[in-house]
Design a protein around this motif. Structure first.
Motif, PDB file in Angstrom:
ATOM      1  N   GLN A 105       0.810  -1.218   0.000  1.00 14.50           N
ATOM      2  CA  GLN A 105       0.000   0.000   0.000  1.00 14.50           C
ATOM      3  C   GLN A 105       0.841   1.264   0.000  1.00 14.50           C
ATOM      4  O   GLN A 105       0.506   2.237  -0.684  1.00 14.50           O
ATOM      5  CB  GLN A 105      -0.921   0.000   1.219  1.00 14.50           C
ATOM      6  CG  GLN A 105      -1.980  -1.098   1.188  1.00 14.50           C
ATOM      7  CD  GLN A 105      -2.827  -1.092   2.442  1.00 14.50           C
ATOM      8  OE1 GLN A 105      -2.893  -0.099   3.168  1.00 14.50           O
ATOM      9  NE2 GLN A 105      -3.483  -2.209   2.728  1.00 14.50           N
ATOM     10  N   THR A 222      -0.048  -2.258   8.804  1.00 10.31           N
ATOM     11  CA  THR A 222      -1.156  -1.626   8.079  1.00 10.31           C
ATOM     12  C   THR A 222      -2.211  -1.121   9.049  1.00 10.31           C
ATOM     13  O   THR A 222      -2.732  -0.008   8.905  1.00 10.31           O
ATOM     14  CB  THR A 222      -1.783  -2.635   7.101  1.00 10.31           C
ATOM     15  OG1 THR A 222      -0.784  -3.090   6.191  1.00 10.31           O
ATOM     16  CG2 THR A 222      -2.918  -2.004   6.327  1.00 10.31           C
ATOM     17  N   MET A 223      -2.533  -1.937  10.048  1.00  8.89           N
ATOM     18  CA  MET A 223      -3.569  -1.544  11.007  1.00  8.89           C
ATOM     19  C   MET A 223      -3.097  -0.432  11.922  1.00  8.89           C
ATOM     20  O   MET A 223      -3.867   0.486  12.236  1.00  8.89           O
ATOM     21  CB  MET A 223      -3.999  -2.768  11.835  1.00  8.89           C
ATOM     22  CG  MET A 223      -5.243  -2.513  12.667  1.00  8.89           C
ATOM     23  SD  MET A 223      -6.659  -2.055  11.622  1.00  8.89           S
ATOM     24  CE  MET A 223      -7.903  -1.736  12.858  1.00  8.89           C
ATOM     25  N   ALA A 226      -3.386   2.723   9.979  1.00  7.47           N
ATOM     26  CA  ALA A 226      -4.785   3.105   9.772  1.00  7.47           C
ATOM     27  C   ALA A 226      -5.357   3.746  11.032  1.00  7.47           C
ATOM     28  O   ALA A 226      -6.065   4.757  10.965  1.00  7.47           O
ATOM     29  CB  ALA A 226      -5.608   1.882   9.366  1.00  7.47           C
ATOM     30  N   GLN A 230      -6.523   7.817  11.892  1.00  4.18           N
ATOM     31  CA  GLN A 230      -7.827   8.178  12.445  1.00  4.18           C
ATOM     32  C   GLN A 230      -7.717   8.931  13.766  1.00  4.18           C
ATOM     33  O   GLN A 230      -8.733   9.233  14.391  1.00  4.18           O
ATOM     34  CB  GLN A 230      -8.662   6.905  12.661  1.00  4.18           C
ATOM     35  CG  GLN A 230      -9.016   6.164  11.380  1.00  4.18           C
ATOM     36  CD  GLN A 230      -9.909   6.985  10.476  1.00  4.18           C
ATOM     37  OE1 GLN A 230     -10.812   7.670  10.937  1.00  4.18           O
ATOM     38  NE2 GLN A 230      -9.637   6.935   9.178  1.00  4.18           N
ATOM     39  N   ARG A 245       2.235   9.489   2.149  1.00  6.97           N
ATOM     40  CA  ARG A 245       0.936   9.615   2.804  1.00  6.97           C
ATOM     41  C   ARG A 245       0.741  11.054   3.284  1.00  6.97           C
ATOM     42  O   ARG A 245       1.665  11.679   3.809  1.00  6.97           O
ATOM     43  CB  ARG A 245       0.836   8.648   3.988  1.00  6.97           C
ATOM     44  CG  ARG A 245       0.848   7.188   3.558  1.00  6.97           C
ATOM     45  CD  ARG A 245       0.496   6.260   4.684  1.00  6.97           C
ATOM     46  NE  ARG A 245      -0.837   6.471   5.223  1.00  6.97           N
ATOM     47  CZ  ARG A 245      -1.572   5.499   5.746  1.00  6.97           C
ATOM     48  NH1 ARG A 245      -1.120   4.259   5.778  1.00  6.97           N
ATOM     49  NH2 ARG A 245      -2.766   5.753   6.232  1.00  6.97           N
TER      50      ARG A 245
END
Length: 294
Positions: A105, A222-223, A226, A230, A245
């Protein structure tokens, strides 16, 4: 040849020995776990020696199994090479590149479009791997692995030095000016990395802070990224994985070097297919031109 055990028995042993799992071997070969177990048992009976030690929830190789495995794998490699040299490759087979979801990603996604524009005739297949055991010489033309670069039978090129930094959402970063400020926030841990939060906190001079911070542990980077995006906490990650990013910023510019890093990897044998070699050379050129830091 009459003394050689059946090929399906040899395949079952090789796959189970590489994965140390009858279940994983069954998934790889498209049969049940019971079928793999039976084939290995038949092979052991034929050879007159046990190849595995069966533990309640795991497997390990016996000395005989450890000694035999390299010869068997070399034999399969030679069969593959010979078949390829005589009959060639399927021209429409995609080039398979295996790596972790976070690398796919955050590192591959910004770069692969340029390769596809230049080489639109090369079909690509991306395969995800999370744990070290997910990687291996079977099923992929190329890999991007994380570690120290010492994998027997593999050719490995380093993607450059690796540093770890804390990252978070732009809003959360406004409240973090020094390492001590992290005590008021959740630290997002990704399992499986040598340099984690305890190492980073120790390197910046606040080792006791780890016990004062609320942890949240994830099995993938990845988590953690993420959740950090947030605003749910601060993630420790590799600088290169957040370069493209816009939803994450460096919370504290205090990089800590890691002796582990990312490597471009492929089997040393057999000779790579032309399409796979093309992707390897293209990625290698990106390394040689230092475009990893773009």
């Amino acid at each position: 040849m009459s003394a050689l055990p059946p090929l399906i028995w040899l395949q079952a042993f090789e796959s189970a020995a590489r994965t140390l799992s009858f279940t994983a071997a069954g998934q790889e070969l498209g049969v049940t776990q019971a079928a793999i177990s039976q084939r290995v048992r038949l092979l052991e009976d034929r050879l007159g020696q046990r190849l595995f030690v069966r533990h309640p929830r795991s497997l390990s190789l016996t000395p005989a199994g450890q000694a035999w495995l390299p010869s068997l794998q070399d034999g399969f490699t030679r069969l593959t090479e010979g078949t390829r040299e005589v009959f060639g490759d399927a021209s429409d087979a995609p080039v398979t590149l295996r790596t972790t979801p976070v690398v796919q990603q955050n590192w591959l996604a910004p770069r692969l479009p340029a390769f596809r524009r230049q080489h639109s005739g090369v079909a690509l297949r991306l395969v995800s791997a999370i744990w070290p055991d997910d990687f291996g010489p079977e099923g992929a033309d190329l890999e991007i692995r994380y570690g120290e670069g010492a994998w027997p039978g593999m050719e490995a090129l380093p993607l450059g030095g690796e540093t770890m930094l804390p990252v978070c959402s732009p809003a959360l970063a406004e409240a973090i000016a020094r390492p001590e400020d992290l005590a008021a926030h959740t630290l997002l841990h990704a399992a499986g990395f040598a340099v984690g939060w305890p190492t980073w906190l120790d390197a910046v001079g606040v080792p006791a802070l780890s016990s004062r911070c609320a942890p949240l542990i994830c099995d993938t980077q990845t988590m953690t990224l993420a959740l950090a995006a947030q605003g749910e906490g601060v993630a420790l990650t590799h600088r290169r994985l957040v370069e493209h990013r816009h939803d994450l910023v460096v919370a504290l510019n205090r990089p800590v070097e890691s002796h582990e890093g990312f490597w471009l990897v492929r089997p040393a044998r057999p000779r790579p297919r032309p399409e796979a070699a093309l992707l390897w050379d293209w990625l290698k050129d990106r390394l040689d031109s230092a475009s990893l830091e773009e």
